[in-house]
Write a protein that holds these residues in place. Sequence first.
Motif, PDB file in Angstrom:
ATOM      1  N   LYS A 266     -26.664  50.965  24.743  1.00 58.14           N
ATOM      2  CA  LYS A 266     -25.861  49.861  24.216  1.00 58.14           C
ATOM      3  C   LYS A 266     -24.952  49.960  23.187  1.00 58.14           C
ATOM      4  O   LYS A 266     -23.883  49.269  23.362  1.00 58.14           O
ATOM      5  CB  LYS A 266     -27.092  48.867  23.432  1.00 58.14           C
ATOM      6  CG  LYS A 266     -28.194  48.123  24.342  1.00 58.14           C
ATOM      7  CD  LYS A 266     -29.293  47.238  23.684  1.00 58.14           C
ATOM      8  CE  LYS A 266     -29.035  46.070  24.308  1.00 58.14           C
ATOM      9  NZ  LYS A 266     -30.090  45.035  24.224  1.00 58.14           N
ATOM     10  N   ALA A 267     -25.320  50.751  22.405  1.00 55.17           N
ATOM     11  CA  ALA A 267     -23.988  51.122  21.365  1.00 55.17           C
ATOM     12  C   ALA A 267     -23.038  51.955  22.240  1.00 55.17           C
ATOM     13  O   ALA A 267     -21.815  51.290  21.694  1.00 55.17           O
ATOM     14  CB  ALA A 267     -24.664  52.087  20.325  1.00 55.17           C
ATOM     15  N   VAL A 268     -23.223  52.687  22.830  1.00 55.82           N
ATOM     16  CA  VAL A 268     -21.878  53.553  23.627  1.00 55.82           C
ATOM     17  C   VAL A 268     -21.270  52.380  24.452  1.00 55.82           C
ATOM     18  O   VAL A 268     -20.011  52.452  24.615  1.00 55.82           O
ATOM     19  CB  VAL A 268     -22.448  54.689  24.279  1.00 55.82           C
ATOM     20  CG1 VAL A 268     -21.360  55.268  25.368  1.00 55.82           C
ATOM     21  CG2 VAL A 268     -23.010  55.654  23.418  1.00 55.82           C
ATOM     22  N   MET A 269     -22.036  51.686  25.336  1.00 50.27           N
ATOM     23  CA  MET A 269     -21.368  50.700  26.101  1.00 50.27           C
ATOM     24  C   MET A 269     -20.357  49.709  25.429  1.00 50.27           C
ATOM     25  O   MET A 269     -19.322  49.251  25.726  1.00 50.27           O
ATOM     26  CB  MET A 269     -22.359  49.833  26.662  1.00 50.27           C
ATOM     27  CG  MET A 269     -21.782  48.906  27.709  1.00 50.27           C
ATOM     28  SD  MET A 269     -20.733  49.670  29.064  1.00 50.27           S
ATOM     29  CE  MET A 269     -20.586  47.831  30.127  1.00 50.27           C
ATOM     30  N   THR A 270     -21.025  49.352  24.163  1.00 50.45           N
ATOM     31  CA  THR A 270     -19.943  48.356  23.315  1.00 50.45           C
ATOM     32  C   THR A 270     -18.784  49.117  22.795  1.00 50.45           C
ATOM     33  O   THR A 270     -17.795  48.376  22.812  1.00 50.45           O
ATOM     34  CB  THR A 270     -21.105  47.924  21.826  1.00 50.45           C
ATOM     35  OG1 THR A 270     -22.196  47.508  22.265  1.00 50.45           O
ATOM     36  CG2 THR A 270     -20.206  46.883  20.922  1.00 50.45           C
ATOM     37  N   PHE A 271     -19.005  50.294  22.342  1.00 50.72           N
ATOM     38  CA  PHE A 271     -17.504  50.741  21.881  1.00 50.72           C
ATOM     39  C   PHE A 271     -16.701  51.303  23.164  1.00 50.72           C
ATOM     40  O   PHE A 271     -15.590  50.980  23.119  1.00 50.72           O
ATOM     41  CB  PHE A 271     -17.987  52.044  20.755  1.00 50.72           C
ATOM     42  CG  PHE A 271     -18.263  53.404  21.294  1.00 50.72           C
ATOM     43  CD1 PHE A 271     -17.506  54.152  21.894  1.00 50.72           C
ATOM     44  CD2 PHE A 271     -19.272  53.712  20.828  1.00 50.72           C
ATOM     45  CE1 PHE A 271     -18.077  55.282  22.547  1.00 50.72           C
ATOM     46  CE2 PHE A 271     -19.940  55.038  21.177  1.00 50.72           C
ATOM     47  CZ  PHE A 271     -19.228  55.791  22.003  1.00 50.72           C
ATOM     48  N   VAL A 272     -17.403  51.479  24.224  1.00 50.06           N
ATOM     49  CA  VAL A 272     -16.403  51.992  25.395  1.00 50.06           C
ATOM     50  C   VAL A 272     -15.833  50.830  26.149  1.00 50.06           C
ATOM     51  O   VAL A 272     -14.777  50.590  26.461  1.00 50.06           O
ATOM     52  CB  VAL A 272     -17.158  52.644  26.171  1.00 50.06           C
ATOM     53  CG1 VAL A 272     -16.237  52.964  27.758  1.00 50.06           C
ATOM     54  CG2 VAL A 272     -17.695  53.975  26.016  1.00 50.06           C
ATOM     55  N   SER A 273     -16.359  49.538  26.102  1.00 50.09           N
ATOM     56  CA  SER A 273     -16.202  48.381  26.836  1.00 50.09           C
ATOM     57  C   SER A 273     -15.679  47.650  26.034  1.00 50.09           C
ATOM     58  O   SER A 273     -14.863  46.518  26.317  1.00 50.09           O
ATOM     59  CB  SER A 273     -17.229  47.762  27.778  1.00 50.09           C
ATOM     60  OG  SER A 273     -18.343  47.378  26.877  1.00 50.09           O
ATOM     61  N   GLY A 274     -15.899  47.252  24.744  1.00 50.83           N
ATOM     62  CA  GLY A 274     -15.581  46.292  23.894  1.00 50.83           C
ATOM     63  C   GLY A 274     -16.389  45.075  24.078  1.00 50.83           C
ATOM     64  O   GLY A 274     -16.085  43.917  23.323  1.00 50.83           O
ATOM     65  N   ILE A 275     -17.381  45.129  25.076  1.00 48.95           N
ATOM     66  CA  ILE A 275     -18.461  44.044  25.084  1.00 48.95           C
ATOM     67  C   ILE A 275     -19.431  44.121  24.364  1.00 48.95           C
ATOM     68  O   ILE A 275     -20.028  45.090  24.259  1.00 48.95           O
ATOM     69  CB  ILE A 275     -18.621  43.765  26.829  1.00 48.95           C
ATOM     70  CG1 ILE A 275     -17.452  43.679  27.623  1.00 48.95           C
ATOM     71  CG2 ILE A 275     -19.622  42.568  26.819  1.00 48.95           C
ATOM     72  CD1 ILE A 275     -18.071  44.060  28.944  1.00 48.95           C
ATOM     73  N   PRO A 276     -19.675  43.003  23.402  1.00 48.48           N
ATOM     74  CA  PRO A 276     -20.637  43.427  22.627  1.00 48.48           C
ATOM     75  C   PRO A 276     -22.203  43.250  23.078  1.00 48.48           C
ATOM     76  O   PRO A 276     -22.848  42.435  23.778  1.00 48.48           O
ATOM     77  CB  PRO A 276     -20.823  41.925  21.466  1.00 48.48           C
ATOM     78  CG  PRO A 276     -20.150  41.084  22.317  1.00 48.48           C
ATOM     79  CD  PRO A 276     -19.361  41.874  23.178  1.00 48.48           C
ATOM     80  N   MET A 277     -22.978  44.579  23.113  1.00 46.72           N
ATOM     81  CA  MET A 277     -24.362  44.510  23.701  1.00 46.72           C
ATOM     82  C   MET A 277     -25.423  44.054  22.807  1.00 46.72           C
ATOM     83  O   MET A 277     -26.554  43.876  23.242  1.00 46.72           O
ATOM     84  CB  MET A 277     -24.529  45.888  24.177  1.00 46.72           C
ATOM     85  CG  MET A 277     -23.630  45.981  25.603  1.00 46.72           C
ATOM     86  SD  MET A 277     -23.938  45.064  26.958  1.00 46.72           S
ATOM     87  CE  MET A 277     -22.367  44.933  27.786  1.00 46.72           C
ATOM     88  N   GLY A 278     -25.019  43.931  21.586  1.00 46.10           N
ATOM     89  CA  GLY A 278     -25.978  43.622  20.752  1.00 46.10           C
ATOM     90  C   GLY A 278     -27.294  44.600  20.194  1.00 46.10           C
ATOM     91  O   GLY A 278     -27.094  45.830  20.992  1.00 46.10           O
ATOM     92  N   PRO A 279     -28.170  44.198  19.757  1.00 49.64           N
ATOM     93  CA  PRO A 279     -29.120  45.291  19.241  1.00 49.64           C
ATOM     94  C   PRO A 279     -30.091  45.325  20.062  1.00 49.64           C
ATOM     95  O   PRO A 279     -30.111  44.568  21.207  1.00 49.64           O
ATOM     96  CB  PRO A 279     -29.815  44.552  17.825  1.00 49.64           C
ATOM     97  CG  PRO A 279     -29.571  43.197  18.179  1.00 49.64           C
ATOM     98  CD  PRO A 279     -28.434  42.906  18.901  1.00 49.64           C
TER      99      PRO A 279
END
Length: 308
Positions: A266-279
Amino acid sequence: MTPRKKVKGLVAATITPMTPDGKINLPVIGHYVDYLVNEQNVKNVFVNGTTGEGLSLSIQERKQLAEEWVSQGKDKLDHVIIHVGALNLPECQELARHAAAIGAGGIAVIAPFFFKPTNKDELVAFLQKVALEAPEVPFYYYHIPPLTGVKIRVEELLDGIKAQIPTFQGVKFSDTDLLDLAQCINKNETGEFEFLYGVDEQLLGALAIGANGAVGSTYNYLGRQTNLMLQAFAKPDFALAQQYQFLIGEFLNFVIKLGFGVAQTKAVMTFVSGIPMGPPRLPLVDASSEFIAKAKAKLDSIVWPDGN
Ligand SMILES: CC(=O)N[C@@H]([C@@H](O)[C@H](O)[C@H](O)CO)[C@@H](O)CC(=O)C(=O)O
């Protein structure tokens, strides 16, 4: 059942976006679909699986997510497969009926793993009861023994499967046992079934054995590069395909050593895509800021063969 286009290539095992207070974040999914299609060139999704924390969600949440993916993916995605597995049969059946009603392109079922099937017949009996609830929807068995502890060999399960489950379409094969996968593919002479591989770090090996495609968490953010690996393999340019697999492996090897699971995905996807995946949802806990900094630095340091 009307024949439909086979699943080929990459399938993103979707992450379930959550708000900071732990609720599912449905409004983000439209943007997520566009990101997969436009930035990662990934047009198939597998919803509510392991990466999607499917077994940590309520039935209501799973239905809402399935509906959102099907509706946002309409005319954009090729295949939306919904994982409907659960620890009890009635919930699996309810989710299968729901997936059929909303027009899902496929359903998948994990082996129940509290009371476990102990042999092929028990497992098939369970899967059959779920598949029957969605008689028009292609059915996949989701084989993931490292998490379920159910190690029944898939090549055994295939014997006579079409007679027992007429909608049987294939297997999402998330195991490192390439001997079992090879035996399955060898048995699939007519090519009627699909074998979608689920261990991203060794996909190239599975492709060489004949896997039709892949379902995985990393295709959310490394879909573009993995697609280039598939293209090189198909060309064939094995040296180039290996370069991609080695680099993907270099990143995964690095993060696995730090401790890598759904929270970190979730954290990697958030920083790569800019879409907030949350906790993630408990019992999983957020990736540490140290993990995020190190994983980002590692990913940024990789120079891909296409120069990006
Ligand atoms: C155990 C696990 O989570 N495996 C992942 C892989 O994509 C995995 O994250 C990847 O190979 C990195 O190890 C997938 O097989 C899971 C998956 O497809 C799913 O979310 O349903």
